[in-house]
Design a protein around this motif. Structure first.
Motif: not given
Length: 159
Positions: A14-22, A56-60, A64-66, A85-86
């Motif tokens: 959960v923490a890694r997922s929240v970190d990836a989404i931002g 900035a959010r699009l860049r993240v 992050g491969g999303v 796919p991610k």
């Protein structure tokens, strides 16, 4: 400026997922991508977010491969953002947030957008968590197995 706490090395999914989404803007960008937005201007108009924040959010999300950046589908010199796919794997997360919001933030009969099955035009069935053998699970039916400092599940015997 305060540095944001990073969770990219946490042992908690959960923490890694929240970190990836931002943040919430990122989830709303993903939501809009599922709804068909592909260009910067479409995201900006739909969300009403400042251009610098959106960029900035699009860049993240791209880093992050999303999302992926691809040439514009109309052959113009613009580019578009498409879910990888991610990113597409976030679909159940978006549906779960939508269903949670419908159940907790709208009065009965209050109008709101609705996700429907394209084939039949009917609302989706509520998401359920199921065990490997198909039983419906609630929070009391599950446990999180923590890992120790060696990275093995707590209580497991290392080989």
């Amino acid at each position: 400026m305060v540095r944001r706490t990073r969770f990219d090395d946490s042992d908690c999914p959960v923490a890694r997922s929240v970190d990836a989404i931002g943040d919430w803007w990122s989830l709303l960008i993903v939501r809009d991508a599922f709804d068909g937005s592909r260009r910067f201007g479409e995201f900006q108009r739909g969300l009403g977010v400042a251009k610098n924040i959106l960029a900035a959010r699009l860049r993240v999300l791209v880093d992050g491969g999303v999302l992926d950046v691809v040439p514009a589908s109309d052959g113009s010199s613009y580019h578009e953002y498409v879910l990888t796919p991610k990113g597409r794997d976030l679909f159940p997360v978006i549906v779960a947030l939508r269903q949670w919001g419908e159940g907790h933030f709208f009065e009965p009969g209050e109008p709101h957008s609705e996700m429907v099955d394209r084939q039949g035009g009917r609302p989706l069935r509520a998401l359920e968590v199921r065990s490997a053998d198909g039983r419906r699970l609630d929070p009391d039916d599950t446990a999180v197995v923590k890992v120790d400092q060696l990275g093995t599940p707590a209580g497991a015997v290392p080989e």
